[in-house]
Design an enzyme around this catalytic site. Structure first.
Site, PDB file in Angstrom:
ATOM      1  N   ASP A  56       0.853  -1.176   0.000  1.00 50.14           N
ATOM      2  CA  ASP A  56       0.000   0.000   0.000  1.00 50.14           C
ATOM      3  C   ASP A  56       0.899   1.238   0.000  1.00 50.14           C
ATOM      4  OD1 ASP A  56      -1.725   2.082   0.451  1.00 50.14           O
ATOM      5  OD2 ASP A  56      -2.842   1.098   2.059  1.00 50.14           O
TER       6      ASP A  56
ATOM      7  N   SER B 225      -0.161  12.849 -15.549  1.00 48.94           N
ATOM      8  CA  SER B 225      -1.461  12.984 -16.202  1.00 48.94           C
ATOM      9  C   SER B 225      -1.472  14.211 -17.096  1.00 48.94           C
ATOM     10  CB  SER B 225      -2.566  13.115 -15.153  1.00 48.94           C
ATOM     11  OG  SER B 225      -3.812  13.458 -15.757  1.00 48.94           O
TER      12      SER B 225
ATOM     13  N   TYR C  89      -6.544  15.125  -7.070  1.00 52.48           N
ATOM     14  CA  TYR C  89      -5.800  14.325  -8.048  1.00 52.48           C
ATOM     15  C   TYR C  89      -4.779  15.187  -8.796  1.00 52.48           C
ATOM     16  CZ  TYR C  89      -5.211  11.370 -12.253  1.00 52.48           C
ATOM     17  OH  TYR C  89      -4.721  10.625 -13.286  1.00 52.48           O
TER      18      TYR C  89
ATOM     19  N   LYS D 212      -0.658  14.868  -8.852  1.00 50.82           N
ATOM     20  CA  LYS D 212       0.034  14.587 -10.107  1.00 50.82           C
ATOM     21  C   LYS D 212       1.028  15.695 -10.439  1.00 50.82           C
ATOM     22  CE  LYS D 212      -1.740  10.631 -11.521  1.00 50.82           C
ATOM     23  NZ  LYS D 212      -0.885   9.423 -11.553  1.00 50.82           N
TER      24      LYS D 212
END
Length: 394
Positions: free
Chosen positions: A208, A288, A302, A306
């Site tokens: 993890d 991304s 997010y 990124k």
């Protein structure tokens, strides 16, 4: 012959002996076009105070270049200046000794000051002068052959849509692949079994990325199983979880930072210890398109993570590069995986139509880019972000 500038000392002398014949004069005339009758016509020369042919002064002086270029300092010499005094004529049949002596040495500029003299068989000085010569430093050519490294790759989040495609591609390219997973053990085990059935070597490791210390444990398991690690792909990512900025809490951002930034940082650091020792490594971070194009409303957590991963990639590229480890990132456009499950089909179709290639990217598109950056063909690519989005951002 001197092999390098440091080997030269003040007082060093090199000489060349040369007999001057009619054929030397004729070759000089053919090369320069200087057919002055003083040098080539004996009847004319007898009417002058010299009473016989006089050899071109620069013919004798040209042999100074021979000494400089082949003896002192030798290969790599650049003759930058010369003053000279022609003190006596050279006659046909003379035996000359051309000498260069180091008078001064300028280390910073790699420059030599030389005394230049030419004497004849009677020890008479024919020419005296002073030259300056620069000793060029040759560039050391980098070896095109990369250090031999074990073909072992770690793919974080390696059982997901993009991660699975990357794992399959690297396995097909001959890598032993360590697939990390957070909770989807069954899916990771199925992928490993698939890779092994195809003749590859693979291992699933629970890791993890949001938990501190996991990166080091994953790398240790990889090294124990396959003897090293040469490629790391930081692909793990939580679901996007879109929220309007007014509803975003810091815990949402932290969740992404823990996986995509801290997780990538820790496992990259652990891999680098092995890669730098081997003098070879490839780290590829999956960022991304949101890093490089207009912000997507609702994707704050997010996008922030990124963007941070993209900045980390450049920093690692700058600091890891000197030790043989390249770090690059891949910025996919919207890709057909479960990660975009929260985006409506209508929105997905609209984005595909707005893309010059008229489709969304596939996991295999991203995997192909990873395979390239991991290959020897990408050995001189470092700190680069490769967009895989069909041209939707340019």
């Amino acid at each position: 012959m001197f092999s390098n500038f440091d080997a030269i000392s003040v007082g060093d002398v090199r000489t060349l002996s040369k007999h001057i014949g009619e054929e030397d004069v004729q070759r000089f005339v053919d090369m320069t076009g200087d057919n002055n009758p003083l040098h080539v016509d004996r009847d004319y020369a007898e009417t002058t105070p010299f009473k016989d042919i006089v050899v071109h002064g620069m013919l004798g002086a040209s042999f100074i270049s021979t000494v400089i270029g082949t003896k002192l300092p030798g290969p790599g010499a650049l003759w930058v200046s010369q003053n000279m005094e022609f003190r006596k004529p050279v006659r046909l049949g003379d035996d000359l000794v051309i000498a260069c002596t180091v008078l001064k040495k300028h280390d910073r500029d790699r420059l030599l000051e030389l005394e230049t003299t030419i004497t004849n068989q009677n020890d008479e000085i024919i020419l005296s002068g002073h030259a300056k010569v620069k000793v060029l430093a040759t560039k050391v050519q980098a070896s095109p052959v990369a250090p031999v490294a074990a073909k072992v790759a770690i793919v974080t989040g390696g059982a997901g849509g993009i991660g699975g495609a990357i794992s399959r591609r690297l396995s097909a390219d001959g890598y032993a692949v360590v697939v990390t997973y957070a909770r989807s053990r069954d899916r990771a085990d199925r992928l490993v079994a698939e890779l092994q059935a195809a003749g590859g070597k693979a291992l699933a490791v629970q890791g993890d990325a949001s938990r501190a210390g996991v990166g080091e444990a994953v790398v240790k398991a990889c090294v124990n199983a396959f003897g090293g690690v040469s490629v790391l792909v930081n692909n793990a990512s939580p679901a996007i979880g879109p929220k309007p900025l007014t509803a975003v809490e810091w815990s949402d951002v932290q969740k992404h930072l823990d996986v995509q930034l801290r997780g990538a940082f820790e496992i990259s650091t652990a891999c680098f210890a092995h890669m730098s020792a081997a003098g070879f490594g490839r780290i590829v971070n999956i960022t991304s398109q949101v890093v490089e194009s207009n912000p997507t409303p609702g994707w704050t957590a997010y996008s922030v993570a990124k963007s941070a991963l993209a900045a980390l990639s450049r920093q690692m590229a700058a600091e890891y590069g000197p030790l043989g480890v390249t770090v690059n990132s891949i910025a996919p456009g919207m890709t057909e995986t479960a990660l975009i499950g929260d985006i409506s089909e209508k929105m997905q179709l609209m984005i595909a139509r707005q893309t010059p290639l008229r489709r969304l990217s596939t996991p295999e598109d991203v995997a192909a880019a990873v395979a390239f950056l991991a290959s020897d063909e990408a050995a001189y690519i470092n700190g680069h972000s490769l967009s895989v989005n069909g041209g939707s951002s340019m």
